[in-house]
Design a protein around this motif. Structure first.
Motif, PDB file in Angstrom:
ATOM      1  N   TYR A 273      -6.407  -0.676  -3.653  1.00 28.78           N
ATOM      2  CA  TYR A 273      -7.467   0.196  -3.124  1.00 28.78           C
ATOM      3  C   TYR A 273      -7.513   0.080  -1.600  1.00 28.78           C
ATOM      4  O   TYR A 273      -8.491  -0.423  -1.038  1.00 28.78           O
ATOM      5  CB  TYR A 273      -8.825  -0.202  -3.707  1.00 28.78           C
ATOM      6  CG  TYR A 273      -9.069   0.276  -5.117  1.00 28.78           C
ATOM      7  CD1 TYR A 273      -9.701   1.489  -5.361  1.00 28.78           C
ATOM      8  CD2 TYR A 273      -8.669  -0.494  -6.204  1.00 28.78           C
ATOM      9  CE1 TYR A 273      -9.941   1.929  -6.654  1.00 28.78           C
ATOM     10  CE2 TYR A 273      -8.888  -0.066  -7.504  1.00 28.78           C
ATOM     11  CZ  TYR A 273      -9.529   1.146  -7.723  1.00 28.78           C
ATOM     12  OH  TYR A 273      -9.752   1.579  -9.001  1.00 28.78           O
ATOM     13  N   PRO A 274      -6.486   0.525  -0.886  1.00 30.36           N
ATOM     14  CA  PRO A 274      -6.483   0.364   0.572  1.00 30.36           C
ATOM     15  C   PRO A 274      -7.613   1.124   1.256  1.00 30.36           C
ATOM     16  O   PRO A 274      -8.035   0.752   2.351  1.00 30.36           O
ATOM     17  CB  PRO A 274      -5.117   0.919   0.988  1.00 30.36           C
ATOM     18  CG  PRO A 274      -4.732   1.844  -0.115  1.00 30.36           C
ATOM     19  CD  PRO A 274      -5.285   1.235  -1.364  1.00 30.36           C
TER      20      PRO A 274
ATOM     21  N   SER B 249      -7.123  -5.297  -2.646  1.00 29.22           N
ATOM     22  CA  SER B 249      -6.980  -4.703  -1.322  1.00 29.22           C
ATOM     23  C   SER B 249      -5.739  -3.829  -1.239  1.00 29.22           C
ATOM     24  O   SER B 249      -5.731  -2.796  -0.570  1.00 29.22           O
ATOM     25  CB  SER B 249      -6.903  -5.801  -0.252  1.00 29.22           C
ATOM     26  OG  SER B 249      -8.127  -6.494  -0.142  1.00 29.22           O
TER      27      SER B 249
ATOM     28  N   ASP C 114     -11.296  -0.911  -0.537  1.00 34.57           N
ATOM     29  CA  ASP C 114     -11.110  -2.279  -1.018  1.00 34.57           C
ATOM     30  C   ASP C 114     -12.424  -3.039  -1.113  1.00 34.57           C
ATOM     31  O   ASP C 114     -12.619  -3.851  -2.026  1.00 34.57           O
ATOM     32  CB  ASP C 114     -10.107  -3.040  -0.146  1.00 34.57           C
ATOM     33  CG  ASP C 114     -10.482  -3.062   1.323  1.00 34.57           C
ATOM     34  OD1 ASP C 114     -11.346  -2.255   1.728  1.00 34.57           O
ATOM     35  OD2 ASP C 114      -9.903  -3.871   2.069  1.00 34.57           O
ATOM     36  N   GLY C 115     -13.363  -2.775  -0.196  1.00 35.29           N
ATOM     37  CA  GLY C 115     -14.649  -3.471  -0.260  1.00 35.29           C
ATOM     38  C   GLY C 115     -15.395  -3.163  -1.537  1.00 35.29           C
ATOM     39  O   GLY C 115     -15.958  -4.056  -2.187  1.00 35.29           O
TER      40      GLY C 115
ATOM     41  N   VAL D 189      -8.398 -10.855  -4.767  1.00 34.36           N
ATOM     42  CA  VAL D 189      -8.848 -10.121  -3.584  1.00 34.36           C
ATOM     43  C   VAL D 189      -7.685  -9.356  -2.953  1.00 34.36           C
ATOM     44  O   VAL D 189      -7.797  -8.163  -2.640  1.00 34.36           O
ATOM     45  CB  VAL D 189      -9.480 -11.085  -2.559  1.00 34.36           C
ATOM     46  CG1 VAL D 189      -9.830 -10.348  -1.271  1.00 34.36           C
ATOM     47  CG2 VAL D 189     -10.710 -11.758  -3.152  1.00 34.36           C
ATOM     48  N   THR D 190      -6.529 -10.018  -2.767  1.00 32.38           N
ATOM     49  CA  THR D 190      -5.414  -9.364  -2.085  1.00 32.38           C
ATOM     50  C   THR D 190      -4.808  -8.253  -2.938  1.00 32.38           C
ATOM     51  O   THR D 190      -4.370  -7.234  -2.408  1.00 32.38           O
ATOM     52  CB  THR D 190      -4.338 -10.398  -1.714  1.00 32.38           C
ATOM     53  OG1 THR D 190      -3.897 -11.093  -2.881  1.00 32.38           O
ATOM     54  CG2 THR D 190      -4.895 -11.415  -0.724  1.00 32.38           C
TER      55      THR D 190
ATOM     56  N   ARG E 100       0.824  -1.194   0.000  1.00 25.99           N
ATOM     57  CA  ARG E 100       0.000   0.000   0.000  1.00 25.99           C
ATOM     58  C   ARG E 100       0.865   1.254   0.000  1.00 25.99           C
ATOM     59  O   ARG E 100       0.566   2.237  -0.672  1.00 25.99           O
ATOM     60  CB  ARG E 100      -0.933  -0.018   1.216  1.00 25.99           C
ATOM     61  CG  ARG E 100      -2.034  -1.064   1.072  1.00 25.99           C
ATOM     62  CD  ARG E 100      -2.791  -1.257   2.356  1.00 25.99           C
ATOM     63  NE  ARG E 100      -3.935  -2.158   2.143  1.00 25.99           N
ATOM     64  CZ  ARG E 100      -4.682  -2.623   3.125  1.00 25.99           C
ATOM     65  NH1 ARG E 100      -4.428  -2.317   4.380  1.00 25.99           N
ATOM     66  NH2 ARG E 100      -5.704  -3.425   2.854  1.00 25.99           N
TER      67      ARG E 100
ATOM     68  N   ILE F 233     -13.543  -4.895  -4.538  1.00 26.16           N
ATOM     69  CA  ILE F 233     -13.776  -6.339  -4.581  1.00 26.16           C
ATOM     70  C   ILE F 233     -15.209  -6.627  -5.001  1.00 26.16           C
ATOM     71  O   ILE F 233     -15.491  -7.576  -5.745  1.00 26.16           O
ATOM     72  CB  ILE F 233     -13.450  -6.967  -3.216  1.00 26.16           C
ATOM     73  CG1 ILE F 233     -11.948  -6.851  -2.931  1.00 26.16           C
ATOM     74  CG2 ILE F 233     -13.875  -8.436  -3.175  1.00 26.16           C
ATOM     75  CD1 ILE F 233     -11.566  -7.156  -1.498  1.00 26.16           C
TER      76      ILE F 233
END
Length: 405
Positions: A140-141, A137, A144-145, A133-134, A9, A148
């Motif tokens: 997009y810190p 994440s 992220d939700g 997913v990772t 990140r 995803i």
């Protein structure tokens, strides 16, 4: 166990790539669109494939079980490798394996090459699932939700569109073209993944031995909430696998539809699922997860039980659309399960659970195939309805995770 994303990140915030993160989302979502869409194209084309290779329903169901089993077994390894080398390499491998598998499916002169294509495509789906997913994440810190969720929606769009396109091509020029049209798309995706995804996105800063951490991780999964939630996911994936593997075949052989119309209704099922997932998740947040899951699954059991009594295309359209109610359960059960998992190692725990229930649940297609060959196609849907009812009963005894629901 899944990566500590701090370093990735920080590097993305300091890198020009932060201005291009939308491109990463588009490429990662494009891969999920292709992989899920083509995966569901396989059962959509089973009527034509069975005619070509003289497959029985049992063999066809077993072929689809092989695809899902390979994908299930490689989900966790894909994440572990991504921890150590970064997500770009693993996502690119997923695209490349999808490209190789789809190519073999399109040109297969016989059963051995076709099965090799199935295995390679399962490899692509399996290794891609966790790193998507990772990576998102890491990129997009702060959101992220949302990222995803968009990627997951792209997969649902793929399952809605690609089987329909493949069905049309199968009816017009041959089932092989139902796979061939995706080959150049996978080729483009492979190049884009390597070029667009940051090399270290999703790479862990400090990784220990997975085998050393595994006993403690497994011990954290043995609580009533997680065990019951896993039982629900296993039963419902078994139902989902059996339904999606043979819905088109059932519509052709038992309901007298053409392959093209059956593939179209297959797309209708997943189109309804996009809406069901959004609505189901919202209802679970508003009215409680356990109650909403139970009601959705009771409604799903009723739709499965009713399908054998429905005939005629005009009536089958709303009936198939109603079948998609079951897909609304997944966002809720995922949310419940994550809340019930120990805070330390939630991603790893969910990865292990997914491997387990996907592997066991993949037998659903084989079970329905066996029953179909015994002239028990209608009874197979009654059995799926009974299993869905069992999952609804599990929902009624779910405990509330501490302070959550």
């Amino acid at each position: 166990m899944f990566p500590d994303l701090t370093r990735a990140r920080r590097s993305l915030r300091a890198s020009p790539l932060v201005d291009e993160r939308l491109s990463v989302l588009v490429v990662v979502g494009f891969g999920w669109f292709l992989l899920l869409g083509v995966r569901l194209t396989v059962p959509a084309l089973f009527p034509s494939i069975r005619a070509e290779f003289a497959f029985s329903n049992t063999i066809a169901g077993s072929v689809y079980t092989i695809l899902l089993s390979v994908a299930a077994l490689l989900q966790l390894p894909g994440g572990v490798v991504a921890d150590r080398v970064g997500g770009r390499s693993v996502l690119t491998l997923g695209f490349a394996a999808g490209l190789a598998g789809t190519t073999l499916l399109a040109v297969a002169p016989g059963v051995p090459v076709f099965l090799l294509g199935i295995v390679l495509f399962g490899v692509g789906t399996g290794v891609y699932g966790t790193p998507r997913v990772t990576v998102l994440s890491a990129v997009y810190p702060d959101r992220d939700g949302t990222a995803i969720g968009i990627c997951s929606a792209a997969g649902n769009v793929g399952t809605t569109i690609l089987p329909v396109v493949a069905g049309v091509l199968a009816a017009v020029v041959g089932w092989q073209y139902g796979f061939a049209f995706a080959v150049p798309l996978f080729a483009v995706g492979t190049l884009l993944a390597w070029r667009v995804v940051p090399p270290d996105a999703g790479k862990a800063e400090d990784t220990g031995s997975f085998l050393e951490d595994l006993p403690g991780l497994v011990a954290g999964l043995w609580n009533r909430e997680v065990v019951l939630a896993t039982a629900i996911m296993l039963v419902m994936f078994f139902v989902y696998q059996g339904l999606t593997a043979f819905l088109t075949t059932y519509l052709v052989t038992a309901k007298g539809l053409s392959t093209q119309l059956a593939a179209t209704l297959f797309g209708v099922f997943f189109a309804g699922g996009v809406v069901a997932q959004v609505v189901g998740g919202n209802l679970g947040d508003r009215f409680g997860k356990r109650r909403t899951m139970a009601l959705l699954l009771l409604a799903s059991a009723a739709t499965l039980f009713a399908l054998p009594f429905v005939s005629g295309f005009a009536t089958l359209v709303p009936a198939v659309l109603a079948l998609s109610i079951q897909l609304g359960n997944w966002p809720i059960v995922f949310s419940y399960t994550v809340a019930a998992l120990p805070d330390d190692g939630q991603a790893s725990g969910l990865g292990l659970l997914r491997t387990f229930y996907l592997l066991v649940g993949s037998l659903g297609s084989t079970a329905v195939g066996v029953m179909a060959d015994l002239n028990l196609f209608d009874e197979a849907f009654f059995a799926l309805a009974a299993l869905t009812l069992l999952a609804a009963l599990f929902c009624l005894v779910l405990p509330v995770p501490a302070g959550k629901d």
